[in-house]
Write a protein that holds these residues in place. Structure first.
Motif, PDB file in Angstrom:
ATOM      1  N   MET A  12       0.724  -1.137   0.072  1.00  0.00           N
ATOM      2  CA  MET A  12       0.051   0.038  -0.027  1.00  0.00           C
ATOM      3  C   MET A  12       0.821   1.041  -0.036  1.00  0.00           C
ATOM      4  O   MET A  12       0.465   2.150  -0.619  1.00  0.00           O
ATOM      5  CB  MET A  12      -0.834  -0.006   1.123  1.00  0.00           C
ATOM      6  CG  MET A  12      -1.935  -1.104   1.327  1.00  0.00           C
ATOM      7  SD  MET A  12      -3.037  -0.783  -0.315  1.00  0.00           S
ATOM      8  CE  MET A  12      -3.926   0.519   0.045  1.00  0.00           C
ATOM      9  N   ARG A  13       1.914   1.050   0.614  1.00  0.00           N
ATOM     10  CA  ARG A  13       2.954   2.487   0.664  1.00  0.00           C
ATOM     11  C   ARG A  13       3.403   2.632  -0.469  1.00  0.00           C
ATOM     12  O   ARG A  13       4.012   3.946  -0.660  1.00  0.00           O
ATOM     13  CB  ARG A  13       3.848   2.501   1.992  1.00  0.00           C
ATOM     14  CG  ARG A  13       3.058   2.305   3.462  1.00  0.00           C
ATOM     15  CD  ARG A  13       4.138   2.659   4.585  1.00  0.00           C
ATOM     16  NE  ARG A  13       3.256   2.672   5.776  1.00  0.00           N
ATOM     17  CZ  ARG A  13       4.093   2.902   6.895  1.00  0.00           C
ATOM     18  NH1 ARG A  13       5.291   3.009   6.936  1.00  0.00           N
ATOM     19  NH2 ARG A  13       3.292   2.888   7.921  1.00  0.00           N
ATOM     20  N   CYS A  14       3.831   1.751  -1.194  1.00  0.00           N
ATOM     21  CA  CYS A  14       4.376   1.766  -2.418  1.00  0.00           C
ATOM     22  C   CYS A  14       3.654   1.959  -3.800  1.00  0.00           C
ATOM     23  O   CYS A  14       4.117   2.129  -4.643  1.00  0.00           O
ATOM     24  CB  CYS A  14       5.237   0.437  -2.638  1.00  0.00           C
ATOM     25  SG  CYS A  14       6.602   0.473  -1.428  1.00  0.00           S
ATOM     26  N   GLY A  15       2.392   1.862  -3.466  1.00  0.00           N
ATOM     27  CA  GLY A  15       1.323   1.942  -4.764  1.00  0.00           C
ATOM     28  C   GLY A  15       1.205   0.844  -5.671  1.00  0.00           C
ATOM     29  O   GLY A  15       0.849   0.741  -6.820  1.00  0.00           O
ATOM     30  N   LEU A  16       1.873  -0.404  -4.831  1.00  0.00           N
ATOM     31  CA  LEU A  16       1.757  -1.685  -5.586  1.00  0.00           C
ATOM     32  C   LEU A  16       0.262  -2.205  -5.288  1.00  0.00           C
ATOM     33  O   LEU A  16       0.066  -3.488  -5.913  1.00  0.00           O
ATOM     34  CB  LEU A  16       2.718  -2.563  -5.245  1.00  0.00           C
ATOM     35  CG  LEU A  16       4.132  -2.247  -5.859  1.00  0.00           C
ATOM     36  CD1 LEU A  16       5.307  -2.628  -5.082  1.00  0.00           C
ATOM     37  CD2 LEU A  16       4.402  -2.308  -7.399  1.00  0.00           C
ATOM     38  N   GLY A  17      -0.641  -1.609  -4.607  1.00  0.00           N
ATOM     39  CA  GLY A  17      -1.907  -2.328  -4.378  1.00  0.00           C
ATOM     40  C   GLY A  17      -1.973  -3.312  -3.232  1.00  0.00           C
ATOM     41  O   GLY A  17      -1.909  -3.057  -2.413  1.00  0.00           O
ATOM     42  N   SER A  18      -1.996  -4.589  -3.636  1.00  0.00           N
ATOM     43  CA  SER A  18      -1.955  -5.713  -2.599  1.00  0.00           C
ATOM     44  C   SER A  18      -0.852  -6.352  -2.600  1.00  0.00           C
ATOM     45  O   SER A  18       0.262  -6.238  -3.245  1.00  0.00           O
ATOM     46  CB  SER A  18      -3.137  -6.688  -3.303  1.00  0.00           C
ATOM     47  OG  SER A  18      -2.604  -7.333  -4.487  1.00  0.00           O
ATOM     48  N   GLY A  19      -0.651  -7.256  -1.698  1.00  0.00           N
ATOM     49  CA  GLY A  19       0.403  -8.112  -1.307  1.00  0.00           C
ATOM     50  C   GLY A  19       0.585  -9.115  -2.405  1.00  0.00           C
ATOM     51  O   GLY A  19       1.930  -9.245  -2.735  1.00  0.00           O
ATOM     52  N   ALA A  20      -0.411  -9.636  -3.050  1.00  0.00           N
ATOM     53  CA  ALA A  20      -0.266 -10.487  -4.192  1.00  0.00           C
ATOM     54  C   ALA A  20       0.234  -9.865  -5.538  1.00  0.00           C
ATOM     55  O   ALA A  20       1.395 -10.356  -5.865  1.00  0.00           O
ATOM     56  CB  ALA A  20      -1.466 -11.026  -4.457  1.00  0.00           C
ATOM     57  N   ASN A  21       0.065  -8.453  -5.650  1.00  0.00           N
ATOM     58  CA  ASN A  21       0.683  -7.846  -6.876  1.00  0.00           C
ATOM     59  C   ASN A  21       2.142  -7.705  -6.367  1.00  0.00           C
ATOM     60  O   ASN A  21       3.049  -7.806  -7.237  1.00  0.00           O
ATOM     61  CB  ASN A  21      -0.133  -6.471  -7.064  1.00  0.00           C
ATOM     62  CG  ASN A  21       0.437  -5.986  -8.350  1.00  0.00           C
ATOM     63  OD1 ASN A  21       0.362  -6.477  -9.321  1.00  0.00           O
ATOM     64  ND2 ASN A  21       0.641  -4.435  -8.038  1.00  0.00           N
ATOM     65  N   MET A  22       2.241  -7.154  -5.177  1.00  0.00           N
ATOM     66  CA  MET A  22       3.709  -6.610  -4.893  1.00  0.00           C
ATOM     67  C   MET A  22       4.507  -7.998  -4.917  1.00  0.00           C
ATOM     68  O   MET A  22       5.769  -7.789  -5.174  1.00  0.00           O
ATOM     69  CB  MET A  22       3.816  -6.118  -3.494  1.00  0.00           C
ATOM     70  CG  MET A  22       5.111  -5.811  -2.985  1.00  0.00           C
ATOM     71  SD  MET A  22       5.187  -5.106  -1.317  1.00  0.00           S
ATOM     72  CE  MET A  22       7.027  -5.784  -0.961  1.00  0.00           C
ATOM     73  N   ARG A  23       4.196  -9.108  -4.227  1.00  0.00           N
ATOM     74  CA  ARG A  23       4.964 -10.154  -4.632  1.00  0.00           C
ATOM     75  C   ARG A  23       5.247 -10.715  -5.824  1.00  0.00           C
ATOM     76  O   ARG A  23       6.314 -10.921  -6.363  1.00  0.00           O
ATOM     77  CB  ARG A  23       3.985 -11.531  -3.874  1.00  0.00           C
ATOM     78  CG  ARG A  23       4.208 -11.265  -2.573  1.00  0.00           C
ATOM     79  CD  ARG A  23       3.435 -12.358  -1.608  1.00  0.00           C
ATOM     80  NE  ARG A  23       3.212 -12.351  -0.213  1.00  0.00           N
ATOM     81  CZ  ARG A  23       2.332 -11.862   0.210  1.00  0.00           C
ATOM     82  NH1 ARG A  23       1.120 -11.611  -0.562  1.00  0.00           N
ATOM     83  NH2 ARG A  23       2.315 -11.811   1.496  1.00  0.00           N
ATOM     84  N   ALA A  24       4.179 -10.460  -6.711  1.00  0.00           N
ATOM     85  CA  ALA A  24       4.295 -10.970  -8.443  1.00  0.00           C
ATOM     86  C   ALA A  24       5.531  -9.730  -9.076  1.00  0.00           C
ATOM     87  O   ALA A  24       6.355 -10.265  -9.705  1.00  0.00           O
ATOM     88  CB  ALA A  24       3.213 -10.972  -8.903  1.00  0.00           C
ATOM     89  N   ARG A  25       5.188  -8.807  -8.612  1.00  0.00           N
ATOM     90  CA  ARG A  25       6.077  -7.408  -9.338  1.00  0.00           C
ATOM     91  C   ARG A  25       7.438  -7.804  -8.790  1.00  0.00           C
ATOM     92  O   ARG A  25       8.391  -7.401  -9.545  1.00  0.00           O
ATOM     93  CB  ARG A  25       5.444  -5.987  -9.168  1.00  0.00           C
ATOM     94  CG  ARG A  25       4.178  -5.872  -9.661  1.00  0.00           C
ATOM     95  CD  ARG A  25       4.176  -6.119 -11.336  1.00  0.00           C
ATOM     96  NE  ARG A  25       2.751  -6.397 -11.447  1.00  0.00           N
ATOM     97  CZ  ARG A  25       2.548  -7.810 -11.938  1.00  0.00           C
ATOM     98  NH1 ARG A  25       3.604  -8.570 -12.379  1.00  0.00           N
ATOM     99  NH2 ARG A  25       1.329  -8.494 -12.337  1.00  0.00           N
ATOM    100  N   PHE A  26       7.474  -7.869  -7.674  1.00  0.00           N
ATOM    101  CA  PHE A  26       8.863  -7.970  -6.718  1.00  0.00           C
ATOM    102  C   PHE A  26       9.777  -9.199  -7.384  1.00  0.00           C
ATOM    103  O   PHE A  26      10.973  -9.116  -7.805  1.00  0.00           O
ATOM    104  CB  PHE A  26       8.652  -8.010  -5.187  1.00  0.00           C
ATOM    105  CG  PHE A  26       9.872  -7.661  -4.572  1.00  0.00           C
ATOM    106  CD1 PHE A  26      10.064  -6.463  -3.829  1.00  0.00           C
ATOM    107  CD2 PHE A  26      10.944  -8.649  -4.119  1.00  0.00           C
ATOM    108  CE1 PHE A  26      11.125  -6.075  -3.155  1.00  0.00           C
ATOM    109  CE2 PHE A  26      11.845  -8.484  -3.338  1.00  0.00           C
ATOM    110  CZ  PHE A  26      11.984  -7.205  -3.114  1.00  0.00           C
ATOM    111  N   ARG A  27       9.041 -10.349  -7.443  1.00  0.00           N
ATOM    112  CA  ARG A  27       9.630 -11.451  -7.906  1.00  0.00           C
ATOM    113  C   ARG A  27      10.005 -11.358  -9.388  1.00  0.00           C
ATOM    114  O   ARG A  27      11.143 -11.732  -9.743  1.00  0.00           O
ATOM    115  CB  ARG A  27       8.866 -12.719  -7.948  1.00  0.00           C
ATOM    116  CG  ARG A  27       9.365 -13.847  -8.100  1.00  0.00           C
ATOM    117  CD  ARG A  27       8.584 -15.190  -7.586  1.00  0.00           C
ATOM    118  NE  ARG A  27       6.960 -15.173  -7.929  1.00  0.00           N
ATOM    119  CZ  ARG A  27       6.017 -14.818  -6.848  1.00  0.00           C
ATOM    120  NH1 ARG A  27       6.533 -14.880  -5.872  1.00  0.00           N
ATOM    121  NH2 ARG A  27       4.845 -14.614  -7.269  1.00  0.00           N
ATOM    122  N   ASP A  28       9.285 -10.851 -10.137  1.00  0.00           N
ATOM    123  CA  ASP A  28       9.669 -10.533 -11.592  1.00  0.00           C
ATOM    124  C   ASP A  28      10.553  -9.554 -11.702  1.00  0.00           C
ATOM    125  O   ASP A  28      11.673  -9.672 -12.617  1.00  0.00           O
ATOM    126  CB  ASP A  28       8.522  -9.842 -12.439  1.00  0.00           C
ATOM    127  CG  ASP A  28       7.327 -10.750 -12.422  1.00  0.00           C
ATOM    128  OD1 ASP A  28       7.509 -12.202 -12.346  1.00  0.00           O
ATOM    129  OD2 ASP A  28       6.086 -10.510 -13.027  1.00  0.00           O
TER     130      ASP A  28
END
Length: 118
Positions: free
Chosen positions: A84-100
């Motif tokens: 949320m603080r980074c603008g990545l929305g959900s934890g699931a989205n952050m995990r996917a974008r972070f992993r990619d």
């Protein structure tokens, strides 16, 4: 992965890039950035790419992942909170974008780097 944002070749949109870094948690879009810069979305996209070498979308993703890395290294916030603080929305989205982007999960990244940053 390179952590740094591309070094701008010009400064026409420098104020807008600085503003965007302060507002990563918001749902920034090309029209929002264009409004801030006082140009059309098409002009913003063209100038942004000229100045940074990447699209506004890629630049924002890199900035958001960099902010997530910083928070993973320096806080005990949960992944959902960081997203949320980074603008990545959900934890699931952050995990996917972070992993990619980083090639690792946020949790594994934190285990590796949290104590090194302290």
């Amino acid at each position: 992965m390179n952590r740094s944002l591309p070094t701008p070749q010009a400064t026409t949109l420098a104020d807008t890039r600085e503003w965007a870094l302060l507002h990563l948690e918001e749902g920034l879009t090309i029209p929002h950035l264009a409004d801030h810069a006082g140009v059309s979305p098409r002009t913003l996209t063209r100038l942004w790419r000229q100045e940074t070498g990447v699209s506004p979308h890629q630049w924002l993703l890199t900035a958001r992942i960099n902010r997530a890395r910083e928070l993973l290294e320096t806080t005990d916030l949960q992944v959902e909170q960081i997203a949320m603080r980074c603008g990545l929305g959900s934890g699931a989205n952050m995990r996917a974008r972070f992993r990619d982007t980083v090639g690792n999960t946020p949790t594994a990244y934190r285990r590796t780097f949290q104590h090194q940053a302290a």
